[in-house]
Design an enzyme around this catalytic site. Structure first.
Site, PDB file in Angstrom:
ATOM      1  N   THR A   1       0.822  -1.212   0.000  1.00 17.44           N
ATOM      2  CA  THR A   1       0.000   0.000   0.000  1.00 17.44           C
ATOM      3  C   THR A   1       0.856   1.263   0.000  1.00 17.44           C
ATOM      4  O   THR A   1       0.322   2.369  -0.040  1.00 17.44           O
ATOM      5  CB  THR A   1      -0.941   0.009   1.210  1.00 17.44           C
ATOM      6  OG1 THR A   1      -0.165  -0.136   2.410  1.00 17.44           O
ATOM      7  CG2 THR A   1      -1.942  -1.138   1.132  1.00 17.44           C
TER       8      THR A   1
ATOM      9  N   SER B   1       2.122   3.918   9.931  1.00 15.25           N
ATOM     10  CA  SER B   1       1.455   3.331   8.767  1.00 15.25           C
ATOM     11  C   SER B   1       1.342   4.401   7.697  1.00 15.25           C
ATOM     12  O   SER B   1       1.537   5.601   7.953  1.00 15.25           O
ATOM     13  CB  SER B   1       0.054   2.824   9.128  1.00 15.25           C
ATOM     14  OG  SER B   1      -0.795   3.903   9.481  1.00 15.25           O
ATOM     15  N   LYS B   2       1.008   3.965   6.496  1.00 14.59           N
ATOM     16  CA  LYS B   2       0.811   4.923   5.421  1.00 14.59           C
ATOM     17  C   LYS B   2      -0.339   5.865   5.764  1.00 14.59           C
ATOM     18  O   LYS B   2      -0.290   7.058   5.493  1.00 14.59           O
ATOM     19  CB  LYS B   2       0.524   4.186   4.112  1.00 14.59           C
ATOM     20  CG  LYS B   2       0.364   5.136   2.927  1.00 14.59           C
ATOM     21  CD  LYS B   2      -0.077   4.407   1.685  1.00 14.59           C
ATOM     22  CE  LYS B   2      -0.330   5.396   0.553  1.00 14.59           C
ATOM     23  NZ  LYS B   2      -0.960   4.754  -0.618  1.00 14.59           N
ATOM     24  N   GLN B   3      -1.415   5.309   6.379  1.00 13.78           N
ATOM     25  CA  GLN B   3      -2.570   6.135   6.736  1.00 13.78           C
ATOM     26  C   GLN B   3      -2.181   7.248   7.704  1.00 13.78           C
ATOM     27  O   GLN B   3      -2.770   8.331   7.685  1.00 13.78           O
ATOM     28  CB  GLN B   3      -3.667   5.263   7.350  1.00 13.78           C
ATOM     29  CG  GLN B   3      -4.358   4.332   6.368  1.00 13.78           C
ATOM     30  CD  GLN B   3      -3.557   3.085   6.064  1.00 13.78           C
ATOM     31  OE1 GLN B   3      -2.513   2.851   6.664  1.00 13.78           O
ATOM     32  NE2 GLN B   3      -4.037   2.286   5.122  1.00 13.78           N
TER      33      GLN B   3
END
Length: 291
Positions: free
Chosen positions: A16, A233-235
């Site tokens: 992701t 995280s990417k989020q």
């Protein structure tokens, strides 16, 4: 199926986004746990959801692993090339009555406290023209197992309410099925992963049983968090690893795992750091306070 090795571990990121520091810590822990006992270490790309996967992410992840000396012992596996195996497992589970089609929406399930208003588990799907997912039919169980870091664990599994999706309505295979099918096929004996996945373990144990396969041993390590206490995280906008600083990154990862690497390693090579880590790896030193 791959012949079972004495120890076979793996690192299985979802593409992701690029590898960040939290992912490096997990990758390094799984690598050191395997190599410290002369085991094998594999890499699997869990590319099951093309809607969430930038096309460049897989290459970025593999480049970062290579830059940090984390080289798998077998060719990288891509879950996007494993659809036939997942479909076969679903058909097996449907045939034995341990999986079922479900056309209930998330909103409907929430309104009925997780129960299926269309009685999907009993074959009561309203119409074959509706889009449907496939769910695994869990059994009520107080599941217990021994985690190699956290010790004795137990989780209450509730039939119907907790039934996980194994094939999504959009036609994508779900993590809970694919991870088990691939771990079985690759002969994985041990899984090192973040404690954010701990809650999935009891469900996965039932899927292993349904597929007549022994489960691996699990070791759940603390997740790395940012200054706000959020998991990297990417989020949460975790920055990508700087592949130009692999020695510094590995040293920081060893420190995050409480391995207490000597400062002199910062003047050494990537191979020197990994060799030191394998020789001195102590899973018991990994902090539990960040759980």
């Amino acid at each position: 199926m791959t012949k079972l090795h004495q120890y076979r571990g793996r690192f299985a990121p979802s593409p992701t986004g690029p590898l960040h520091f939290g992912s490096l810590v997990t990758a390094l822990a799984s690598y050191l746990e395997a190599k410290s006992v002369n085991g094998q270490w594999l890499v699997r790309i869990e590319d099951l959801d093309p809607l969430r996967e930038p096309p460049e992410a897989t290459g970025e992840i593999l480049s970062s692993l290579d830059a940090h000396g984390l080289i798998p012992d077998e060719p990288v596996r891509f879950q996007s090339r494993r659809h036939t195996a997942y479909q076969a497992a679903i058909e097996q589970l449907l045939k034995t009555g341990i999986a079922y089609p479900c056309s209930c929406s998330r909103k409907q399930l929430q309104a009925h406290q997780g129960r299926h208003p269309q009685h999907c588990r009993d074959g009561g799907r309203a119409t074959k023209n509706q889009p449907f997912a496939v769910r695994f039919a869990l059994s009520d169980e107080l599941c217990q197992w021994q985690d190699l870091l956290l010790g004795r664990q137990q989780q209450l599994v509730q039939a119907e309410i907790d039934d996980p999706v194994i094939l999504r309505k959009e036609g994508f295979f779900a993590y809970q099925l694919a991870v088990v099918v691939d771990d079985i096929d690759q002969g994985i004996t041990d899984v090192v992963r973040g404690s954010d996945l701990l809650d999935m373990t009891a469900q996965q144990l039932q899927i292993y049983r349904a597929l007549s396969a022994p489960p691996p041993r699990w070791l759940h390590i603390p997740v790395i968090v940012n200054k706000q206490g959020q998991k990297l995280s990417k989020q949460n906008h975790a920055p990508a690893l700087d592949n130009r600083s692999p020695v510094e990154n590995l040293f920081a990862a060893l420190s995050a795992l409480n391995q207490q690497p000597p400062q002199s390693l910062l003047r050494k090579s990537v191979d020197n750091l990994l060799d030191w880590g394998c020789t001195h790896w102590n899973r018991r030193a990994v902090h539990l306070t960040s759980q």
